[in-house]
Design an enzyme around this catalytic site. Structure first.
Site, short mmCIF file in Angstrom:
data_model
loop_
_atom_site.label_atom_id
_atom_site.label_comp_id
_atom_site.label_asym_id
_atom_site.label_seq_id
_atom_site.Cartn_x
_atom_site.Cartn_y
_atom_site.Cartn_z
N HIS A 148 65.27 40.45 -46.93
CA HIS A 148 66.12 41.35 -46.13
C HIS A 148 66.31 40.79 -44.72
O HIS A 148 67.44 40.64 -44.23
CB HIS A 148 65.48 42.73 -46.07
CG HIS A 148 66.19 43.72 -45.19
ND1 HIS A 148 67.01 44.69 -45.70
CD2 HIS A 148 66.19 43.88 -43.84
CE1 HIS A 148 67.51 45.41 -44.69
NE2 HIS A 148 67.01 44.93 -43.55
N GLU A 149 65.20 40.47 -44.06
CA GLU A 149 65.29 39.96 -42.70
C GLU A 149 65.99 38.60 -42.66
O GLU A 149 66.71 38.28 -41.71
CB GLU A 149 63.90 39.85 -42.06
CG GLU A 149 63.15 41.17 -41.94
CD GLU A 149 63.92 42.23 -41.16
OE1 GLU A 149 64.79 41.87 -40.35
OE2 GLU A 149 63.65 43.42 -41.37
N HIS B 46 69.66 38.96 -42.34
CA HIS B 46 70.10 39.10 -40.95
C HIS B 46 70.18 37.73 -40.28
O HIS B 46 71.15 37.43 -39.56
CB HIS B 46 69.13 39.98 -40.17
CG HIS B 46 69.21 41.43 -40.48
ND1 HIS B 46 70.39 42.13 -40.49
CD2 HIS B 46 68.24 42.34 -40.77
CE1 HIS B 46 70.16 43.40 -40.78
NE2 HIS B 46 68.86 43.55 -40.95
N GLU C 91 73.87 46.17 -41.71
CA GLU C 91 72.80 46.04 -42.69
C GLU C 91 73.28 45.54 -44.06
O GLU C 91 72.47 45.36 -44.97
CB GLU C 91 72.07 47.38 -42.87
CG GLU C 91 71.27 47.82 -41.66
CD GLU C 91 70.06 46.94 -41.38
OE1 GLU C 91 69.58 46.27 -42.31
OE2 GLU C 91 69.61 46.92 -40.22
#
Length: 724
Positions: free
Chosen positions: A505-506, A509, A534
């Protein structure tokens, strides 16, 4: 203006302006400018490559120079040069100031040296005061309005920059009377201070519970606990006379979120779970008052700006555009998921009754993690330690590298840190390199937990990408901050699958930032409308569940065996068992956020009673009296009235995965589409255009002038189609 521009700084879980060019940014060779130039091995520098930050007091000079350069640019703009030059100079101001803001934010959250942290705090306060001067500068505002009016002279991206700069000025209150503008500035400073105190309290006061005897705690969590001892009076078997005092061993549970999660999942003693849950959700007490002040301050700000609520004010620029649209979306998706969530609740309750041998008995919040883990384990024969044995952290990082090379044809290379560049010995630095385009950006990895560090998982910007000239591009620099157990020199750091999913997930980003090729820093990477931010990170979570991806790196730490496909299928099955409960939880969080920052009643209510009422109204779970979970829900800071964005992203990501990625998740064709249609544009294009361009129709719908996700793909994924 600038503080509004940094919509999603400092982090994205869970956090300014310019050079135009007609050349195709994907074909231009990218140079790392001297602003943050990479160092030769052995050449010393300061934190993050900034020469000023060789010592804590360097932050003072860092701020001084940022203000000096920005003041020069303000003077240049005041002469009203060509519109394209106005926008370019505005972007340089933003880049200069945000380098200080972002560096200070990262330092405050991660540096082990308190002197560095204190100086970063001072720098943050000073630069924020200067930001308020910039945000209320009528000369800059007039120049931006001139540029917007002469949009025919600008590139498409510059036109968009001019428009949003003007809007951001007005959202900062520049159009207000002098006394109202002064009050807006004061409120913004107060909001920054309250947010800082809220986060500091979470770190300072994680809470703790002492458990005796030590036998109540399973060995699987001993590494998370602190051994403690207490004196107990003993008696000799032969006599009733007191004998020498004995020492009884116990454990102290520090109830930070990560420890609490492990304890609730692995401890069979219900009383221990209750104590840990209650304590962990009752700290920090100081944040109750801070949250009340934050709500009141934001509400006053919104009303001065002419809005009925902070939610209405903050949502105006987003795809959702209004609280009414968001509440309707949450209500629709909440009704869709409620029957399935209630069914899952009953299954957990019945399983608890069966295991405890009681025909009645309530299911309590501290029971959920423990019994759902048991149910998953028994249904799919899963052992969390077996799963983790396939995910040593270094191999997981290698897996991310393989994924990036397959999708984008780019490779991550470990590069040495110059003396003074790092803030801890565990920090790694990677460059992202493309064989045709050269270096694309730089990534710091701060992966391991340590005392005093930001306790969660987050993406921090250090430098945004921007075009400097036809041949020069300032490359993005970002940091991923995680809190895995262990250390860089440890061979035992192995991730559970939730941690792996969070890492992906990170990393989503980070890729959004690193692959961005906007002309203006204002739009770089994750600097997009909040309810799009997101989407890439949620999309990359899917890669962490796909066997075709996992088999490229998930190998047993001792045997080297590739993770069995059967095990992955069991993990996928277990994931779906309580998917409705998890989705309902996210809806509940979003409803709390909307309610706290929505229209305020004549008589203020305490936040705990609001949370309790919403929990009873929208879930089947009990609220534990006296707890106040919201006091460490720090998404209320960066995502105030915007937590619904996670649900928007969940819907968008489900559609993108099914329509674009699922067939061949590691193909260069898939990656090229993701990069050229979505990621490289950052916030430089309209969100609807980006999403429709990526997968065509069926990803969103228009509703009362707003954009709402199409929930069909998510429903199909969760097998909730009959409830649409």
């Amino acid at each position: 203006m600038w503080h509004q521009i940094r919509r999603i700084a400092p982090n994205l879980r869970r956090k300014p302006f310019i050079g135009s060019s007609n050349s195709d940014p994907t074909r231009t060779r990218h140079y790392y400018t001297s602003v943050v130039a990479p160092r030769q091995s052995g050449a010393s520098t300061g934190l993050y490559g900034f020469d000023h930050l060789r010592s804590p007091n360097g932050f003072e000079r860092f701020v001084d120079e940022a203000i000096e350069r920005s003041t020069e640019l303000v003077s240049y703009i005041s002469a009203m040069p060509e519109s394209s030059e106005i926008i370019r100079a505005m972007d340089e101001i933003s880049d200069t100031v945000c380098s200080v803001v972002d560096s200070a934010e990262l330092c405050r959250n991660t540096h082990p040296d308190r002197e560095f942290v204190e100086e970063a705090n001072k720098a943050s306060m000073r630069i924020n005061e200067y930001l308020h001067y910039l945000n209320t500068n009528h000369t800059l505002y007039d120049a931006v309005r001139k540029a917007e009016q002469e949009k025919h002279l600008l590139t498409e991206e510059a036109q968009r920059a001019a428009h949003y700069l003007r809007v951001d000025f007005e959202r900062g209150g520049i159009h207000l009377s002098a006394d109202k503008l002064d009050r807006v500035n004061q409120l913004n400073i107060e909001i920054s201070q309250l947010c800082r105190e809220f986060n500091e309290n979470i770190i300072i006061d994680p809470g703790s519970v002492d458990i005796f005897p030590s036998s109540r705690m399973p060995k699987s969590v001993h590494h998370l606990l602190k051994p403690i001892y207490r004196s107990t009076p003993g008696v000799l078997r032969e006599t009733v006379l007191p004998r020498d005092t004995m020492k009884e061993k116990g454990f102290r549970i520090t109830t930070d979120p990560q420890n609490l999660s492990s304890v609730l999942q692995h401890v069979s003693d219900a009383e221990v779970r209750k104590m840990a849950y209650t304590q962990g959700n009752s700290v920090p007490v100081a944040n109750l008052g801070i949250l009340d002040k934050l709500i009141a301050t934001r509400h006053e700000l919104a009303q001065i700006m002419g809005y009925r609520s902070y939610a209405e004010f903050t949502m105006k620029p987003n795809m959702a555009s209004s609280p009414a649209v968001v509440m309707s979306f949450l209500d629709d998706i909440g009704k869709m998921v409620r029957p399935r969530a209630d069914e899952e609740f009953r299954k957990i309750r019945d399983f608890k009754r069966e295991k405890s041998g009681r025909e009645s008995g309530d299911l309590e919040p501290w029971d959920e993690a423990y019994y759902t883990a048991l149910m998953k384990s028994s249904t799919y024969n899963l052992d969390s330690s077996v799963v983790a044995s396939y995910f040593p952290l270094p191999q997981c990082i290698e897996g991310l590298k393989v994924m990036v090379e397959s999708l984008f044809g780019a490779t991550f290379h470990s590069i040495p840190l110059a003396p003074g560049e790092s803030w801890h010995e565990d920090v790694l630095k990677l460059s992202l390199h493309h064989p045709e385009e050269g270096d694309l950006g730089y990534l710091y990895l701060d992966l391991y937990s340590r005392k005093g560090k930001y306790p969660g998982f987050a993406h921090f910007a250090i430098k945004g990408g921007r075009r400097i000239s036809e041949t020069e591009y300032q490359l993005p620099v970002v940091a991923l901050v995680c809190n895995f157990s262990g250390s860089r020199n440890s061979s035992t750091a192995r991730l559970n699958h939730w941690e792996l999913e969070t890492l992906f997930h990170e990393f989503g980003h980070a890729l959004h930032s690193l692959l961005s090729r906007t002309d203006y820093q204002h739009f770089s990477g994750t600097r997009v409308v909040l309810d799009l931010a997101e989407t890439p990170s949620n999309l990359f979570e899917y890669f962490a569940w796909d066997y075709r991806v996992l088999k490229t790196f998930a190998r047993h730490y001792s045997t080297g065996e590739i993770i069995p496909e059967k095990l992955v299928k069991s993990m996928q099955g277990a994931r779906k068992m309580f998917a409705a409960t998890e989705l309902q939880r996210q809806i509940f969080y979003a409803l709390i956020d909307q309610t706290l920052f929505g229209e305020q009643p004549a008589t203020p209510r305490d936040t705990s009673s609001i949370v309790a009422d919403l929990k009873r109204q929208y879930t089947s779970w009990n609220h534990v009296e006296g707890t106040h979970w919201q006091t460490r829900f720090n998404h209320l800071l960066n995502y105030g009235a915007g937590y619904y964005s996670y649900l928007y992203a969940k819907c968008f990501a489900a559609t993108i995965w099914q329509k674009l990625c699922q067939e061949d998740p590691l193909s260069l064709t898939t990656g090229t589409a993701l990069r050229t249609v979505l990621l490289q544009h950052g916030g430089a294009r309209e969100p609807a255009s980006l999403l429709n361009g990526l997968v065509g129709e069926g990803i969103l719908r228009h509703c009362n002038g707003a954009i709402v996700p199409d929930i069909t793909s998510l429903c199909e994924e969760m097998k909730l189609g009959e409830n649409i």
